[in-house]
Write a protein that holds these residues in place. Sequence first.
Motif: not given
Lengths: 435, 324
Positions: A312-313, A13-16, A220-225, A216-217
Motif C-alpha cells: 500500500s505504499g 486536505e484529503s480528510i473526509f 498510509m497514502r495520506k500520511s506519506i503525502a 479515496p487515499m
Amino acid sequence: MADTKVIMPQMGESIFEGTITKWLKKTGDHVERDEPLFEISTDKVDSEIPAPASGTVKEILVKEGQTVQINTVVAVIGDGAAKPAEAPAAPAAKPEVKTGPAESKPGVAAGPTDAAPAAKEQARPEPAVHLGERGEQRSSPLVRRIARENNISLNTLAGRGTGINGRITKRDILSFIEQGAPAPASAPAPAAAAPAAPKPAAPAPMTFTGDVERVPMTNMRKSIAEHMVHSRHTSAHVTTFFEVDVTNLLKIREKLKPEFERSGVKLTVTPFFVQAAVTAIKKFPIINSSVDGDAIVYKRAINVGIAVNVESGLIVPVVKHAEEKNLLGIARAINDLGERARTKKLTPDDVRDGTFTITNPGQYGGLIGTPIINQPQVAIMGMGGIKKRAAVIDDAIAIRSMIILSLSFDHRVIDGAAADQFMADVQQQLENWAV
Amino acid sequence: MALTTYVEAIKQGIWEEMESDERVFVLGEDVGIYGGAFKVTAGMLEKFGELRVIDTPISESAIVGAAIGAALMGMRPVAEMQFADFISCAFDQITNFAAKCRYRWGAGVPIVVRGPSGGGVHGGPFHSQNPEMYFVHTPGLKVVCPSTAYDAKGLIKAAIRDPDPVIYFEHKFLYRRIKEELPTEDYIVPIGKAAIRRKGTDISVITYGAMVYTALDAAKELEKEGIELEVLDLRSLLPFDKEAVLDSVKRTNKVILLHEDTEIGGFAGELAAVISEEAFEYLDGPIRRITAPNTPVPYSPPLEEFFLPKVADVMRVARELNAY
C-alpha cells in the motif's frame, strides 16, 4: 439569533471524516463562542474544536466514538438565554480562549487552517482581513487562478485593470506576467497581508475533463503525502552524490553469506551501508541531529530507518541502536523488520525514533534518486542500483561493480563540507571493507 | 459538382438508407403521393412502393405508435412530423414508450422521428417552435439538430442506423437557403459530436441549428473590430459533446450560449451549469445567454423579427463580454 449548527470541520486536505472522541459540553450547558466544544480525531490530527457561536448546547447529534463525514451537523447551539453571540470582543477579553482554528498536534501539518468553517460563518465579518487577503481588485475566476498559479497578489495589479469598473482581465494579468511580475515578496504588502502565515500554495484544482476514477487515499497514502510535502517545506534540501566501487564488498558478502545463513540471517548489501553510515555518523554527529527551534538536538542513539516498499505504499521501520550492533546484528534486525513490514506485523515502536534513514531508489535499476528527508531527521542516504561499469584504476580500465550513493541533507544545519566528508567516509569504508 | 440543399441532403440520406437496408421505411402525413409538405419524401413512393412509403391519418400519436411497433418487429421506421410543433401529440408514445422500452424490458426502439422546426418563415406559434428541450429532458432518447447539408445527411443516416430512438429536428429556415457540395461516398456524422465552425480566440459562441449562421455572421462583423469569436455547432443535444464545449471555453475563457429556443429551460441553461461546474476557474467573465424571449413565437413579421435572436444581439453581447 437563530440556532447555530455545529459541523464536523475538515481538518486538512484529503480528510473526509472525523471521529468525535470527547464532548466537552453536555446538552443544556452554556458555551461561549470559541470555547472548546468537543475533541475530534482524524487520520492526521487530533484537535479541540471551538464552538462557532455562544449559546446553550441544545442538541448533541453525534455520540462519542462515532465517525462522521465532514460537514455533518454534530450539534446544535441555541441562543436560549445566552448572551448574544455578537458580544463584542469576547476573544480579547478572555485571553485563555483560543480564537484561531483548533490547535493541531505539533509535527503534523494541519493543512488548510479553516478548521471550523461553521465558526467562520458565524464570526463577525472582518472586512479588512478578508478583502485584503484576496485583494480588493475585481477580477474573474480565471484571473484568480492564474494569479494563484503564478504566485501573484492581485493587489500588485491595483489600478492596472482594463475591464469594466477597473476589473483585472485575463489580458491584464497575462501581460503583467509577460512583462515580468515582481517577486511577490517585494510587492508592497498590504497591511492586512501581514497576519497571513506563509502557507503552501493551494494545490491546483483537478481540471481534467475526461472520465476518471476517484479513489479515496488510504491512511498510509495520506500520511506519506502529508509527510513528503511537510518535509519539503521544512528542510532546505540539498543532495550530494558519491560513486562507490563495491566490487570487493560484493565478494566479502558472498564469503560471509553461508556463515550468516547458519545464524539464520540472509545477508544483503544493505547492512554494510547501514554499518558504514553508523560509523561515519559517529565522526559527524550533525548527520544524526534534529532542529528544534533555535537549537540543534544531537541524538546519542543512532537509529537507522530503512525504507521498505509494501503493497500500500512505503514504510520506514527503524534499526534501533545500530551503533551497538555488529554486521550480523544489523542484518538480523533488517531481516526481521523487512519481514514484519511485509506481513503487516510492525508495532508502532518499530517505526518510531529514527535518527537517520537509508532508502533504496536503485531497487528497480534506477541509477540514483534524490530522497526527501524523513522529518524531523536532517539527512537521508539513497542507494542507487549496483551495476558493472568500466572504471579507471591506475590508468587501466577495469570492470568494477559500482553504486552511486546520494545524501539529501538539511542545509539549515548541515553544510556541504560536512555532508561530503561524511559521504567520503562512507565511501572509504565500503571500498576498503575489512572482514 | 452540383450543390445539394439542406432539405435535399435529408432526402438523400433517407433514400440511400432505404436502398441499402430494406428494413427502412417512411411514414407520415402526405409523405407518399404528395411527397411531404416540404418534399423531403418526394419520389420515394414511385421508387420504393407503397409498402415502404406510407401515408397515414392525421394523428402523430398513431404515426409514432405504429413506428414503435414496427421497430419492435425488426423494422427501421422513419416517421415524419409534418411540423415539429405537432410532435407534442406523440409525446406519450415517444417519452413514455420509445424512450423507456430498452430500460423496461431490454428492447431497443430504433425509430427516427423527424420534422421541421424553427422560425423565421412567418409560420406563427404553431409552425415555428423549437420543441427540442422536451426530449432533451427525456433519458433514453437522442436529439440532433443539424445546421449544414453535410450534417443533415450524415446525421439522418446515423439516426436511422442507431439502435435507439432519435429525434431529428430539421430547421425549416435552412431547407433551401443552405447548400453545399456533398461527398459521393457513404458517410455518417456521429451523434454526440460537435463541430467548430469558426476558430476564434476571444469568445466561444456555443449554438446549434439556424443560429450557427447568426453566430458566423456576427463573427464576420466583429472580426473587423478585432474580436475573434469561436463558433461551436453542437449538432447533437442529447448526448451533447461536453468535451468540445469545455475545450472551447478553456481556450477562450468567455462564452455566449445562443439558441433560437426560448430562454427558461433552454439548452443554454444546461450548458451554463456544466461550464460553471467544470470550467469555473477558466472563466474570465459571466456566462451569457442569447435566446428567444419567454413567449410563443409571434405571427406578426415585425414581432417575429424582434423575437428571434439576431446578429446584432450577438454583436452587442460579444462587445460587452469582450470589455468585461
